[in-house]
Design a protein around this motif. Structure first.
Motif, short mmCIF file in Angstrom:
data_model
loop_
_atom_site.label_atom_id
_atom_site.label_comp_id
_atom_site.label_asym_id
_atom_site.label_seq_id
_atom_site.Cartn_x
_atom_site.Cartn_y
_atom_site.Cartn_z
N LEU A 22 -12.90 -6.01 -24.19
CA LEU A 22 -12.27 -7.13 -24.88
C LEU A 22 -12.68 -7.17 -26.36
O LEU A 22 -11.88 -7.52 -27.22
N HIS A 23 -13.92 -6.78 -26.65
CA HIS A 23 -14.39 -6.67 -28.04
C HIS A 23 -13.49 -5.69 -28.80
O HIS A 23 -13.00 -6.01 -29.89
N GLU A 24 -13.30 -4.51 -28.23
CA GLU A 24 -12.47 -3.49 -28.88
C GLU A 24 -11.02 -3.93 -28.98
O GLU A 24 -10.34 -3.64 -29.95
N LEU A 25 -10.56 -4.65 -27.98
CA LEU A 25 -9.20 -5.18 -28.01
C LEU A 25 -9.03 -6.15 -29.19
O LEU A 25 -7.97 -6.18 -29.83
N GLY A 26 -10.07 -6.92 -29.50
CA GLY A 26 -10.02 -7.81 -30.66
C GLY A 26 -9.80 -7.04 -31.94
O GLY A 26 -9.00 -7.44 -32.80
N HIS A 27 -10.49 -5.89 -32.08
CA HIS A 27 -10.27 -5.02 -33.25
C HIS A 27 -8.83 -4.50 -33.28
O HIS A 27 -8.16 -4.54 -34.31
N ALA B 283 -15.84 -16.21 -28.85
CA ALA B 283 -14.85 -17.09 -28.23
C ALA B 283 -15.00 -17.08 -26.71
O ALA B 283 -14.95 -18.13 -26.06
N LEU B 284 -15.21 -15.91 -26.12
CA LEU B 284 -15.42 -15.82 -24.67
C LEU B 284 -16.70 -16.53 -24.25
O LEU B 284 -16.74 -17.20 -23.22
N CYS B 285 -17.74 -16.37 -25.06
CA CYS B 285 -19.00 -17.06 -24.78
C CYS B 285 -18.80 -18.58 -24.80
O CYS B 285 -19.22 -19.29 -23.87
N LEU B 286 -18.14 -19.07 -25.82
CA LEU B 286 -17.90 -20.51 -25.94
C LEU B 286 -17.02 -21.02 -24.80
O LEU B 286 -17.31 -22.06 -24.20
N LEU B 287 -15.96 -20.29 -24.50
CA LEU B 287 -15.06 -20.68 -23.42
C LEU B 287 -15.81 -20.73 -22.08
O LEU B 287 -15.66 -21.68 -21.30
N THR B 288 -16.62 -19.71 -21.80
CA THR B 288 -17.40 -19.68 -20.57
C THR B 288 -18.41 -20.82 -20.54
O THR B 288 -18.60 -21.47 -19.51
N GLY C 220 -22.03 -21.73 -19.06
CA GLY C 220 -22.64 -20.48 -19.50
C GLY C 220 -22.70 -19.45 -18.41
O GLY C 220 -21.70 -19.17 -17.76
N GLY C 221 -23.85 -18.90 -18.19
CA GLY C 221 -24.03 -17.86 -17.19
C GLY C 221 -24.12 -16.49 -17.83
O GLY C 221 -24.16 -16.33 -19.05
N PHE C 222 -24.15 -15.49 -16.97
CA PHE C 222 -24.34 -14.11 -17.41
C PHE C 222 -23.23 -13.64 -18.35
O PHE C 222 -23.50 -12.99 -19.36
N PHE C 223 -21.98 -13.92 -18.02
CA PHE C 223 -20.85 -13.51 -18.85
C PHE C 223 -20.96 -14.10 -20.25
O PHE C 223 -20.71 -13.42 -21.25
N CYS C 224 -21.37 -15.35 -20.34
CA CYS C 224 -21.57 -16.01 -21.64
C CYS C 224 -22.67 -15.30 -22.42
O CYS C 224 -22.51 -15.01 -23.61
N GLN C 225 -23.78 -15.01 -21.77
CA GLN C 225 -24.91 -14.35 -22.43
C GLN C 225 -24.54 -12.96 -22.91
O GLN C 225 -24.88 -12.58 -24.04
N VAL C 226 -23.85 -12.19 -22.06
CA VAL C 226 -23.45 -10.84 -22.44
C VAL C 226 -22.56 -10.87 -23.68
O VAL C 226 -22.76 -10.10 -24.62
N ASN C 227 -21.60 -11.77 -23.71
CA ASN C 227 -20.69 -11.84 -24.85
C ASN C 227 -21.40 -12.30 -26.11
O ASN C 227 -21.13 -11.78 -27.20
N PHE C 228 -22.31 -13.25 -25.98
CA PHE C 228 -23.05 -13.70 -27.16
C PHE C 228 -23.89 -12.55 -27.72
O PHE C 228 -23.86 -12.28 -28.92
N LEU C 229 -24.63 -11.88 -26.85
CA LEU C 229 -25.50 -10.78 -27.31
C LEU C 229 -24.69 -9.61 -27.86
O LEU C 229 -25.09 -9.00 -28.85
N LEU C 230 -23.55 -9.31 -27.24
CA LEU C 230 -22.71 -8.23 -27.75
C LEU C 230 -22.16 -8.57 -29.14
O LEU C 230 -22.14 -7.72 -30.03
N GLY C 231 -21.76 -9.82 -29.33
CA GLY C 231 -21.27 -10.24 -30.64
C GLY C 231 -22.36 -10.16 -31.70
O GLY C 231 -22.15 -9.65 -32.80
N VAL C 232 -23.55 -10.64 -31.36
CA VAL C 232 -24.68 -10.60 -32.30
C VAL C 232 -25.08 -9.17 -32.60
O VAL C 232 -25.28 -8.79 -33.77
#
Length: 150
Positions: free
Chosen positions: A8-13, A61-66, A72-84
């Motif tokens: 999804l990150h790459e899809l954003g690009h 956006a995925l982190c915030l939505l989750t 939150g949860g794991f999906f939220c954490q993964v997206n936040f850390l991947l973005g950072v």
């Protein structure tokens, strides 16, 4: 979930690249991630910045939505850390390319050196306190190697 977040990150690009009239010449999936080579059409500096920020924006956006939908949860954490992680100012990551567009060479090298020193200090701290994170150690080694090779 991590692979979905990366895709999804790459899809954003890709979505922003296409919206600005460019298209990928090549998409390569390899051990270090996914590399998208744009076509020869030059984007303006601002469009290029938007494309580079696009991946992390999707992750945030995925982190915030989750977070808003189920706390939150794991999906939220993964997206936040991947973005950072992708916004860190290293050549290999989106943040390094953003920094190169916004600042001159000496400023870029200064920020990269500071972040490598901070990462090394964190690594030493973890070793001394017996809390070494394998993923942090692997990421640190990857960053140092990418700065030397890339």
């Amino acid at each position: 979930m991590t692979l979905v977040s990366c895709a999804l990150h790459e899809l954003g690009h890709l979505v922003l690249m296409t919206a600005f009239g460019s298209s990928p010449q090549e998409i390569v999936v390899y051990g270090g991630g996914i590399r998208i080579t744009p076509d020869n059409k030059q984007l303006s500096k601002y469009h290029e910045l938007a494309v580079l920020f696009g991946g992390a924006a999707v992750n945030f956006a995925l982190c915030l939505l989750t977070y808003l939908t189920n706390g939150g949860g794991f999906f939220c954490q993964v997206n936040f850390l991947l973005g950072v992680l992708n916004l860190l100012p290293f050549r290999y990551f989106d943040g390094g390319r953003i920094l190169a567009l916004l600042a001159n060479g000496k400023v870029c090298e200064f920020f990269r050196a500071v972040f490598i020193l901070l990462s090394a200090a964190a690594m030493i701290y973890m070793i001394l306190h017996g809390t070494v994170s394998i993923s942090f150690a692997a990421t640190f080694c990857f960053i140092v190697l990418s700065e030397v090779i890339y």
